[in-house]
Scaffold this motif. Structure first.
Motif, mmCIF file in Angstrom:
data_model
loop_
_atom_site.group_PDB
_atom_site.id
_atom_site.type_symbol
_atom_site.label_atom_id
_atom_site.label_comp_id
_atom_site.label_asym_id
_atom_site.label_seq_id
_atom_site.Cartn_x
_atom_site.Cartn_y
_atom_site.Cartn_z
ATOM 1 N N PRO A 14 7.432 1.509 4.335
ATOM 2 C CA PRO A 14 6.435 1.043 5.311
ATOM 3 C C PRO A 14 7.125 0.768 6.641
ATOM 4 C CG PRO A 14 7.151 -0.800 3.953
ATOM 5 C CD PRO A 14 7.882 0.422 3.439
ATOM 6 N N GLU A 15 6.333 0.631 7.693
ATOM 7 C CA GLU A 15 6.890 0.168 8.974
ATOM 8 C C GLU A 15 6.583 -1.312 9.130
ATOM 9 O OE1 GLU A 15 6.717 2.560 12.568
ATOM 10 O OE2 GLU A 15 5.847 0.849 13.618
ATOM 11 N N TYR A 16 7.642 -2.092 9.348
ATOM 12 C CA TYR A 16 7.488 -3.522 9.616
ATOM 13 C C TYR A 16 8.098 -3.817 10.984
ATOM 14 C CZ TYR A 16 6.591 -4.377 4.564
ATOM 15 O OH TYR A 16 6.091 -4.386 3.291
ATOM 16 N N ASN A 17 7.254 -4.233 11.896
ATOM 17 C CA ASN A 17 7.727 -4.606 13.237
ATOM 18 C C ASN A 17 8.640 -3.546 13.850
ATOM 19 O OD1 ASN A 17 6.301 -7.097 13.233
ATOM 20 N ND2 ASN A 17 7.832 -7.892 11.818
ATOM 21 N N THR A 72 7.112 7.881 5.885
ATOM 22 C CA THR A 72 6.792 6.593 6.510
ATOM 23 C C THR A 72 5.292 6.318 6.387
ATOM 24 O OG1 THR A 72 6.559 7.646 8.672
ATOM 25 C CG2 THR A 72 8.704 6.684 8.146
ATOM 26 N N VAL A 73 4.978 5.032 6.240
ATOM 27 C CA VAL A 73 3.599 4.640 5.945
ATOM 28 C C VAL A 73 3.207 3.433 6.798
ATOM 29 C CG1 VAL A 73 2.030 3.865 4.109
ATOM 30 C CG2 VAL A 73 3.962 5.368 3.534
ATOM 31 N N SER A 74 1.992 3.492 7.347
ATOM 32 C CA SER A 74 1.488 2.302 8.045
ATOM 33 C C SER A 74 -0.006 2.149 7.806
ATOM 34 C CB SER A 74 1.773 2.384 9.544
ATOM 35 O OG SER A 74 0.881 3.276 10.164
ATOM 36 N N SER A 75 -0.463 0.941 8.063
ATOM 37 C CA SER A 75 -1.902 0.686 7.935
ATOM 38 C C SER A 75 -2.617 1.086 9.220
ATOM 39 C CB SER A 75 -2.142 -0.799 7.644
ATOM 40 O OG SER A 75 -1.464 -1.583 8.605
ATOM 41 N N GLY A 76 -1.860 1.215 10.301
ATOM 42 C CA GLY A 76 -2.434 1.577 11.596
ATOM 43 C C GLY A 76 -2.390 3.078 11.842
ATOM 44 N N PRO A 77 -2.625 3.481 13.094
ATOM 45 C CA PRO A 77 -2.795 4.913 13.396
ATOM 46 C C PRO A 77 -1.511 5.712 13.607
ATOM 47 C CG PRO A 77 -3.241 3.604 15.349
ATOM 48 C CD PRO A 77 -2.956 2.627 14.241
ATOM 49 N N LYS A 84 0.820 -1.214 0.000
ATOM 50 C CA LYS A 84 0.000 0.000 0.000
ATOM 51 C C LYS A 84 0.858 1.271 0.000
ATOM 52 C CE LYS A 84 -3.985 -2.235 0.498
ATOM 53 N NZ LYS A 84 -3.494 -3.618 0.534
ATOM 54 N N SER A 85 2.082 1.184 0.534
ATOM 55 C CA SER A 85 2.911 2.396 0.617
ATOM 56 C C SER A 85 3.324 2.901 -0.772
ATOM 57 C CB SER A 85 4.154 2.149 1.490
ATOM 58 O OG SER A 85 4.892 1.045 1.008
ATOM 59 N N HIS A 86 3.284 2.007 -1.757
ATOM 60 C CA HIS A 86 3.625 2.441 -3.117
ATOM 61 C C HIS A 86 2.655 3.526 -3.605
ATOM 62 C CE1 HIS A 86 5.705 2.179 -6.897
ATOM 63 N NE2 HIS A 86 4.580 1.951 -7.564
HETATM 64 C C1 LIG Z 1 5.810 -7.958 8.254
HETATM 65 C C2 LIG Z 1 4.950 -6.764 8.562
HETATM 66 C C3 LIG Z 1 5.135 -6.088 9.739
HETATM 67 C C4 LIG Z 1 4.362 -4.952 10.032
HETATM 68 N N1 LIG Z 1 4.619 -4.241 11.176
HETATM 69 C C5 LIG Z 1 3.971 -3.087 11.401
HETATM 70 C C6 LIG Z 1 4.325 -2.271 12.533
HETATM 71 O O1 LIG Z 1 5.211 -2.557 13.291
HETATM 72 N N2 LIG Z 1 3.632 -1.117 12.709
HETATM 73 C C7 LIG Z 1 2.651 -0.727 11.854
HETATM 74 O O2 LIG Z 1 2.059 0.329 12.080
HETATM 75 N N3 LIG Z 1 2.308 -1.475 10.780
HETATM 76 C C8 LIG Z 1 2.941 -2.643 10.527
HETATM 77 N N4 LIG Z 1 2.630 -3.388 9.427
HETATM 78 C C9 LIG Z 1 1.553 -2.970 8.521
HETATM 79 C C10 LIG Z 1 2.057 -2.043 7.426
HETATM 80 O O3 LIG Z 1 2.098 -0.767 7.978
HETATM 81 C C11 LIG Z 1 1.115 -2.101 6.229
HETATM 82 O O4 LIG Z 1 1.357 -3.297 5.516
HETATM 83 C C12 LIG Z 1 1.151 -0.884 5.312
HETATM 84 O O5 LIG Z 1 0.230 -1.107 4.275
HETATM 85 C C13 LIG Z 1 2.497 -0.499 4.737
HETATM 86 O O6 LIG Z 1 3.201 -1.594 4.194
HETATM 87 P P1 LIG Z 1 3.099 -2.044 2.652
HETATM 88 O O7 LIG Z 1 3.517 -0.904 1.804
HETATM 89 O O8 LIG Z 1 4.013 -3.219 2.505
HETATM 90 O O9 LIG Z 1 1.660 -2.381 2.399
HETATM 91 C C14 LIG Z 1 3.369 -4.528 9.115
HETATM 92 C C15 LIG Z 1 3.182 -5.242 7.934
HETATM 93 C C16 LIG Z 1 3.974 -6.338 7.638
HETATM 94 C C17 LIG Z 1 3.795 -7.032 6.313
#
Ligand SMILES: Cc1cc2nc3c(=O)[nH]c(=O)nc-3n(C[C@H](O)[C@H](O)[C@H](O)COP(=O)(O)O)c2cc1C
Length: 190
Positions: A81-84, A111-116, A16-18
């Motif tokens: 994106p943020e991962y963990n 920076t991008v996340s699906s959460g808040p 989604k960050s794309h």
């Molecule tokens: C392996 C993994 C870990 C993630 N960890 C977090 C996190 O720590 N905090 C957060 O807000 N979102 C987390 N997310 C959700 C991402 O923010 C979400 O997938 C968002 O769409 C951006 O990533 P994307 O561009 O890959 O879709 C995580 C997603 C994945 C796949």
């Protein structure tokens, strides 16, 4: 004309960050301020890091192309994106493979996340790495929470006016860094 590259860091099929990277690409193209290069790490599909470019005997054309684009860029926008609580391995992969190319390079982090929380922890982790490699990260933040609600698949924001205003202020700091003389002064007291 300035050269700006956008690194889109997520390589997930359903990323989604794309969307946010596409937004910045469109925004810059509309301003006519820069030549804009989209460096999509999903398309590059780099192998896992095992050696820096300088130490590789037969670097791939893909990697040479990436390195050259970073080198010629006056400024870089990284959309991660943020991962963990950090940034993805795909991004560390391309940071570690280069070295001199990053030096004093003005970089704006999105920076991008699906959460808040908009990926605020990834920002801290990435800034530290870029500081270690002597890149020049701008102090402004552009964080995107709840990305799916805020941008459509083409990168069109739900609230274009407000988003453009934030992008303007954010990129203004990148532009300032791009104009600044990043070489150490010859008059420095040693
Ligand atoms: C392996 C993994 C870990 C993630 N960890 C977090 C996190 O720590 N905090 C957060 O807000 N979102 C987390 N997310 C959700 C991402 O923010 C979400 O997938 C968002 O769409 C951006 O990533 P994307 O561009 O890959 O879709 C995580 C997603 C994945 C796949």
């Amino acid at each position: 004309m300035k050269e700006i590259s956008i690194i889109s860091a997520s390589i997930r099929p359903d990323r989604k960050s794309h969307r946010v990277a596409l937004y910045f690409e469109k925004y810059l193209e509309a301003t006519n301020f820069s030549n804009t290069h989209m460096l999509d790490l999903q398309e590059f599909n780099f192998p896992l890091f095992d050696n820096t470019l300088a130490d590789q005997k037969n670097p791939s054309a893909n990697l040479l192309d990436f390195a050259e684009t970073i080198k010629l860029s006056d400024g870089i926008i990284i959309v991660t994106p943020e991962y963990n609580g950090g940034y993805p391995a795909s991004l560390k992969n391309v940071i570690d493979v280069l070295y001199q190319e990053w030096r004093h390079k003005p970089i704006a982090i999105v920076t991008v996340s699906s959460g808040p929380f908009g990926g605020s922890q990834a920002l801290v982790a990435l800034q530290f790495t870029l500081w270690k490699i002597m890149a020049w990260t701008i102090p402004a933040m552009f964080s995107v929470p709840n990305v799916s609600e805020q941008y459509d698949e083409q990168g069109i924001p739900a609230d274009k006016q407000a988003t453009d205003k934030l992008a303007y202020e954010f990129l203004d700091q990148l532009m300032w860094s791009m104009e600044a003389d990043m070489e150490p002064t010859k008059n420095a007291v040693m």
